[in-house]
Scaffold this active site. Structure first.
Site, mmCIF file in Angstrom:
data_model
loop_
_atom_site.group_PDB
_atom_site.id
_atom_site.type_symbol
_atom_site.label_atom_id
_atom_site.label_comp_id
_atom_site.label_asym_id
_atom_site.label_seq_id
_atom_site.Cartn_x
_atom_site.Cartn_y
_atom_site.Cartn_z
ATOM 1 N N HIS A 1 -7.934 -5.237 -0.605
ATOM 2 C CA HIS A 1 -6.637 -4.573 -0.491
ATOM 3 C C HIS A 1 -5.587 -5.540 0.077
ATOM 4 C CE1 HIS A 1 -4.188 -1.033 -0.615
ATOM 5 N NE2 HIS A 1 -4.122 -0.847 0.700
ATOM 6 N N ASP B 1 12.265 3.324 -10.725
ATOM 7 C CA ASP B 1 12.736 3.366 -9.335
ATOM 8 C C ASP B 1 13.610 2.176 -8.943
ATOM 9 O OD1 ASP B 1 11.478 5.786 -8.862
ATOM 10 O OD2 ASP B 1 9.602 4.852 -8.216
ATOM 11 N N SER C 1 0.824 -1.207 0.000
ATOM 12 C CA SER C 1 0.000 0.000 0.000
ATOM 13 C C SER C 1 0.866 1.269 0.000
ATOM 14 C CB SER C 1 -0.970 -0.025 1.181
ATOM 15 O OG SER C 1 -1.935 1.001 1.074
ATOM 16 N N ASP D 1 -0.450 -4.021 -4.008
ATOM 17 C CA ASP D 1 -1.588 -3.104 -4.089
ATOM 18 C C ASP D 1 -1.213 -1.695 -3.630
ATOM 19 O OD1 ASP D 1 -4.221 -3.030 -5.111
ATOM 20 O OD2 ASP D 1 -5.020 -2.737 -3.104
ATOM 21 N N ARG E 1 5.235 9.296 -6.888
ATOM 22 C CA ARG E 1 4.692 7.953 -6.663
ATOM 23 C C ARG E 1 5.704 6.932 -7.178
ATOM 24 N NH1 ARG E 1 3.793 6.466 -11.787
ATOM 25 N NH2 ARG E 1 2.902 7.952 -13.278
ATOM 26 N N ASP F 1 7.234 4.318 -9.744
ATOM 27 C CA ASP F 1 7.224 4.172 -11.205
ATOM 28 C C ASP F 1 8.343 3.204 -11.600
ATOM 29 O OD1 ASP F 1 9.394 5.783 -13.052
ATOM 30 O OD2 ASP F 1 9.301 6.561 -11.008
#
Length: 450
Positions: free
Chosen positions: A251, A200, A157, A181, A195, A197
């Site tokens: 989740h 990374d 998460s 997730d 965020r 991607d």
């Protein structure tokens, strides 16, 4: 690693547990979340020498903990938002299963003081600070002989985006990021620098299980897995009256699917495809671009497809699961040729038998079209694998109980196991009366029908 070897290590760890004080994951409650918590990052080390007895690491003096060997591969496990304050219930499973697979350092990144806060905006802000903390620690590891390529970050998460922030600090040189997730709220629509991607890490694999609520919908890695389409997971509550499970089950399913992949007790083949609908329609069953390895395997071992996936830039892959563990299903290609004069539309259910053992598959996501002397290709996903099929049962239905009962006249049906190199199974000249199951013994297909 053999069971007995692992048991010996576990018993040795128990001895360490009794001889030394163990450090544990921060256990808070809803009260802490309501009043809010300030960020504190704790690193708990697990190795084969201390399987069940975590040891907190100093962020600055790595030599203070002799069990931490920076020359070994290191896996960071980073949790996400904890609105209840309690520790995740999968902590011990993931550490022990990782260590059963390899001799490594497993570091649980405990940022529960920070993640436990009803103010989600504040928790999201802490993800950057947590990433900075881990970046400094990994820099210290480098200075003591660690290689970035031997680091694997598993982020759940919000932990997925923390992993991305860390990876970006090292310009994508970290070996691998696995995102379970990735969080969607406040990250959806953000640019790559805000965020996770694909740049990374050297390899970024992602699983999406709650894209319509808490998870991130769009692809974020070199390969993005979408089990059951990435949204509603089988076995999860469908109504709010089921309690908290309604909000978190989809989740959290990403974690339990991944745990199954670590142990290899449930190997799941995933099928690269343009959409979930195309996958269900049976248009993505060959995986020709991945020969000779075949379709990518979901989860821990997807790294074996790295050399093929990274040059492709981005791949979406789909599969379906059972409602509970073992989640893996078995895939067959089903080719049916009919000789009805009129076109038939309907649904097919198939059972594979081996004595008392039965595997079932229902192809009902939409009505299939059966035309005279035309081959209809379907994807059948069975709830278990039957090693040797002795009998096959098939049922045809139009789904309309008010109309006249139809027959489907099958000239030939052929079943091909997509994971094994079994000889295809065939049957010729079968009459399927609507809603009536027909059972027969399959025969090996003629060479010309492969």
């Amino acid at each position: 690693m053999s069971f007995w070897w692992f048991l010996a290590l576990l018993l040795g760890s128990v001895a360490i547990y009794r001889a030394h004080e163990c450090d544990v994951f921060t256990d808070l409650d809803l009260h802490h979340a309501i009043i809010g918590t300030s960020l504190y990052v704790k690193l708990l080390l697990y190795t084969r020498a201390n399987l069940i007895c975590g040891q907190e690491l100093s962020h600055h003096n790595l030599s203070a903990q002799p069990l931490f060997n920076v020359t070994k591969p290191t896996t960071f496990v980073i949790h996400g938002y904890r609105p209840s304050g309690s520790p995740p219930n999968w902590l011990h499973d993931i550490t022990q299963k990782l260590l059963a697979r390899g001799d490594m350092n497993v570091l649980l990144v405990d940022w529960n003081r920070g993640a436990a806060n009803v103010n989600y905006l504040k928790v999201v802000a802490y993800t950057r600070d947590t990433a900075d903390n881990l970046t400094a620690f990994i820099t210290n590891m480098q200075e003591n002989g660690a290689f970035l390529s031997s680091i694997h970050m598993i982020g759940i998460s919000l932990g997925a985006h923390i992993s991305g922030f860390v990876g970006a600090k090292f310009k994508g040189k970290i070996g691998r990021i696995t995102a379970l997730d990735p969080a969607g709220p406040l990250f959806t629509g953000k640019p790559p620098e805000d965020r996770l991607d694909p740049t990374d890490a050297q390899f970024v694999d992602v699983v999406h299980t709650d894209i319509d609520a808490l998870g991130f919908r769009k692809p974020l890695g070199h390969i993005d897995f979408y089990p059951n389409g990435g949204a509603d997971q089988p076995g999860c509550p469908k109504t709010i009256f089921s309690g908290s499970g309604y909000f978190k089950c989809d989740h959290q399913r990403s974690v339990y699917l991944y745990l199954g992949s670590i142990t290899q007790t449930c190997i799941i083949s995933a099928f690269p495809c343009s959409s979930y609908t195309e996958f269900l329609d049976g248009h993505c069953m060959d995986c020709d671009q991945f020969k000779p390895a075949g379709c990518p395997v979901f989860g821990y071992d997807s790294i074996e497809w790295k050399d093929t996936l990274v040059p492709l830039k981005q791949t979406n892959a789909f599969f379906t699961t059972n409602k509970q563990t073992p989640f893996c299903r078995t895939n067959y290609r089903v080719d049916i040729v009919t000789w009805n004069h009129d076109t038939r539309w309907g649904y097919i259910s198939i059972k594979l038998h081996n004595g008392s053992e039965v595997a079932e598959a229902t192809i009902n996501h939409k009505a299939s079209k059966f035309e005279k002397y035309s081959e209809t290709r379907l994807l059948a996903q069975f709830d278990k694998d039957i090693q040797k099929v002795h009998k096959i049962s098939i049922k045809f239905s139009t789904g309309n109980a008010l109309q006249f009962k139809h027959k489907l006249r099958v000239l030939r049906i052929r079943l091909v196991h997509l994971e094994r190199k079994d000889r295809p199974l065939c049957r010729y000249d079968v009459i399927l009366e609507e809603n009536r199951e027909v059972t027969f013994r399959p025969i090996p297909c003629e060479e010309s029908n492969f």
